[in-house]
Design a protein around this motif. Sequence first.
Motif, PDB file in Angstrom:
ATOM      1  N   VAL A 167      -2.459  -1.274   7.009  1.00 44.82           N
ATOM      2  CA  VAL A 167      -2.272   0.176   7.141  1.00 44.82           C
ATOM      3  C   VAL A 167      -2.516   0.594   8.589  1.00 44.82           C
ATOM      4  O   VAL A 167      -1.726   1.352   9.162  1.00 44.82           O
ATOM      5  N   PHE A 190      -1.867  -1.473  -3.911  1.00 44.04           N
ATOM      6  CA  PHE A 190      -2.912  -0.510  -3.564  1.00 44.04           C
ATOM      7  C   PHE A 190      -2.258   0.853  -3.371  1.00 44.04           C
ATOM      8  O   PHE A 190      -1.061   0.951  -3.118  1.00 44.04           O
ATOM      9  N   SER A 191      -3.076   1.889  -3.433  1.00 40.98           N
ATOM     10  CA  SER A 191      -2.631   3.213  -3.010  1.00 40.98           C
ATOM     11  C   SER A 191      -3.666   3.767  -2.048  1.00 40.98           C
ATOM     12  O   SER A 191      -4.837   3.363  -2.059  1.00 40.98           O
ATOM     13  N   LEU A 192      -3.211   4.674  -1.205  1.00 40.69           N
ATOM     14  CA  LEU A 192      -4.079   5.306  -0.220  1.00 40.69           C
ATOM     15  C   LEU A 192      -3.716   6.777  -0.149  1.00 40.69           C
ATOM     16  O   LEU A 192      -2.602   7.121   0.259  1.00 40.69           O
ATOM     17  N   VAL A 199       0.848  -1.185   0.000  1.00 45.14           N
ATOM     18  CA  VAL A 199       0.000   0.000   0.000  1.00 45.14           C
ATOM     19  C   VAL A 199       0.885   1.237   0.000  1.00 45.14           C
ATOM     20  O   VAL A 199       1.587   1.511   0.973  1.00 45.14           O
ATOM     21  N   ASP A 224      -7.453  -0.235  -5.171  1.00 45.47           N
ATOM     22  CA  ASP A 224      -6.802  -1.462  -5.613  1.00 45.47           C
ATOM     23  C   ASP A 224      -6.438  -1.244  -7.078  1.00 45.47           C
ATOM     24  O   ASP A 224      -7.310  -1.098  -7.933  1.00 45.47           O
ATOM     25  N   ALA A 278      -7.691   3.296   6.966  1.00 48.56           N
ATOM     26  CA  ALA A 278      -7.755   3.406   5.506  1.00 48.56           C
ATOM     27  C   ALA A 278      -9.179   3.474   4.986  1.00 48.56           C
ATOM     28  O   ALA A 278      -9.416   4.006   3.908  1.00 48.56           O
ATOM     29  N   ALA A 282      -5.345  -4.911   3.240  1.00 50.48           N
ATOM     30  CA  ALA A 282      -4.759  -3.573   3.099  1.00 50.48           C
ATOM     31  C   ALA A 282      -5.190  -2.665   4.245  1.00 50.48           C
ATOM     32  O   ALA A 282      -4.358  -1.974   4.853  1.00 50.48           O
ATOM     33  N   LEU A 327      -8.795   4.510  -0.697  1.00 49.09           N
ATOM     34  CA  LEU A 327      -7.986   3.303  -0.891  1.00 49.09           C
ATOM     35  C   LEU A 327      -8.336   2.726  -2.261  1.00 49.09           C
ATOM     36  O   LEU A 327      -9.503   2.450  -2.534  1.00 49.09           O
ATOM     37  N   THR A 347      -8.648  -6.252   0.134  1.00 48.19           N
ATOM     38  CA  THR A 347      -8.962  -4.921   0.675  1.00 48.19           C
ATOM     39  C   THR A 347      -8.931  -4.953   2.200  1.00 48.19           C
ATOM     40  O   THR A 347      -8.391  -4.033   2.827  1.00 48.19           O
TER      41      THR A 347
END
Length: 149
Positions: free
Chosen positions: A54, A98-100, A12, A69, A62, A50, A67, A47
């Motif tokens: 986090v 993933f990014s957040l 992430v 995917d 998160a 993640a 968030l 998910t």
Amino acid sequence: MQDYKLPVSVLVVIHTSDLQILLLERADHPGYWQSVTGSQNPSETLTQTAIREVHEETGIDASEHSLIDWQIQNQYEIYEEWRWRYPPGVTHNTEHVFSLEVPAKTPINIAAREHLGHIWLPWQAAADKVFSASNAQAIRWLASKLTAE
């Protein structure tokens, strides 16, 4: 009896809108900087993994932020020093990216047993600092996607 990790994990990349990237320094390997990572638990969705990782590693919820995917998977050979965590004979892991996005100045509460510290860096410096090639690639890919929008 040892509980082995599943060879499925999340990566992430936590960032701000201006692409400052959060990096964590591993406690078990000082000098190794990375984004949030962690293995999937049995019966968890990616998910859920993640969100859990986090929160465990940074204290950030998160589910309160964006968030995403990225539907990108990396397969890599598990470092020899960490293979004991996996079932005998397992040598490769599949990592899901993933990014957040979080607001600037989001408080970070690192997990002391896992990390020595944290830093926020511009994406270029963060991509250069991480030890993992897949982590660097994910940071660069994120930056290219967000700067193209």
